[in-house]
Enzyme design. Structure first.
Site, short mmCIF file in Angstrom:
data_model
loop_
_atom_site.label_atom_id
_atom_site.label_comp_id
_atom_site.label_asym_id
_atom_site.label_seq_id
_atom_site.Cartn_x
_atom_site.Cartn_y
_atom_site.Cartn_z
N CYS A 94 0.81 -1.23 0.00
CA CYS A 94 0.00 0.00 0.00
C CYS A 94 0.85 1.29 0.00
CB CYS A 94 -0.98 -0.05 1.16
SG CYS A 94 -2.36 1.08 0.97
N HIS A 194 -3.39 -5.60 2.39
CA HIS A 194 -3.00 -5.75 3.79
C HIS A 194 -3.52 -7.10 4.26
CE1 HIS A 194 -1.98 -1.46 4.31
NE2 HIS A 194 -3.02 -1.20 3.56
N1 GLN Z 1 -1.87 7.22 1.48
C1 GLN Z 1 -2.17 6.09 0.74
C2 GLN Z 1 -3.58 6.01 0.18
O1 GLN Z 1 -4.58 6.18 0.86
C3 GLN Z 1 -1.73 4.82 1.46
C4 GLN Z 1 -2.71 4.22 2.42
C5 GLN Z 1 -2.26 2.95 3.08
O2 GLN Z 1 -1.07 2.59 3.11
N2 GLN Z 1 -3.22 2.22 3.62
O3 GLN Z 1 -3.66 5.78 -1.01
#
Ligand code: GLN
Length: 245
Positions: A94, A194
């Site tokens: 992510c 995740h």
């Molecule tokens: N800032 C990023 C997004 O929302 C990463 C979010 C995350 O790692 N869950 O796209």
């Protein structure tokens, strides 16, 4: 045999159990009699050539990404790119995945530079992509599904260098448009999933372990493990994803 895992920014980049991926890698190695050392690297730490076999970075929100971006670009980016070219592998999730691309452009504020392991880039969208995901993937000729949970506003568009980790069957994936999810370039895997991801996706965990061993111990095979429980979790996640879509 011995593998060294480099956990990048464990205190800043770790959401939804991302840390569990490092535990899963270490366990799957230990069950095969492979020694594992886990080194946590934070702001300011440098990467010695050849010191690490697997790099891992979890997700983080924009604030953490800004801090990590500065540090990655200044102290670690070039070394990580060189290590990947020389056969090290990586799993980045992510926010970490976005920083392995060219840049992440948040909804507000300046563009956040990435280190460009991947050619792709990410731009924030209005709607957040949240939910359970199932993708179809092919890892070294082996077909597999990969399951996880996504929560991101960034839309990632892949570049020429990498291929998608898989085709999105359920969920949004990279951008909600082209049915791609994640990226693979050499041994580097980026994904929005995740989880923890690896405990319920043993095929992906073993893909990384095989890649890491290949550089250090060419020709070395790894033993198959009894993954009955892991695949029960995998199937359960697929059922839940079907139910929630
Ligand atoms: N800032 C990023 C997004 O929302 C990463 C979010 C995350 O790692 N869950 O796209």
């Amino acid at each position: 045999m011995r593998l060294v895992i480099c956990h990048l920014y464990p205190d800043l980049m770790n959401i939804y159990g991302d840390r569990g991926n490092v535990i899963a890698l270490a366990k799957r190695c230990a069950w095969r009699g492979i020694d594992v050392a886990i080194k946590n690297l934070g702001l300011g730490d440098r990467i010695s050539p050849g010191a690490y076999d697997i790099f891992f970075m979890g997700g983080g929100q924009d604030r953490e990404q800004i801090m990590v971006s500065h540090d990655l670009c200044e102290t670690k980016g070039e070394s990580i790119k060189r290590e990947i070219e020389e056969g090290a592998c990586a799993l980045v999730i992510c926010g970490g995945y976005q920083l392995f691309g060219k840049f992440y452009r948040p909804a507000e504020g300046k563009e956040i530079p990435g280190i460009g392991v991947f050619d792709g880039y990410t731009i924030a969208g209005k709607k957040r992509f949240i939910g359970n995901v199932v993708i179809e993937s092919c890892l070294e000729g082996r077909r597999t599904t990969i399951v996880g949970f996504e929560n991101h506003s960034g839309r990632t568009y892949l570049g020429k260098k990498e291929r998608p980790l898989g085709k999105t069957i359920l969920g949004y994936g990279n951008n909600g448009e082209d049915k791609t999810e994640g990226a693979i370039y050499l041994g580097a895997v980026g994904t929005y999933l995740h989880g923890s991801l690896l405990p319920k996706n043993p095929a992906l965990a073993d893909f990384l372990i095989r890649k890491a061993l290949k550089r250090k111990y060419p020709g070395q095979q790894i033993a198959e493990l009894d993954d009955e429980i892991e695949y029960l979790a995998h199937e359960h996640a697929i059922k839940r994803a079907k139910r929630t879509h």
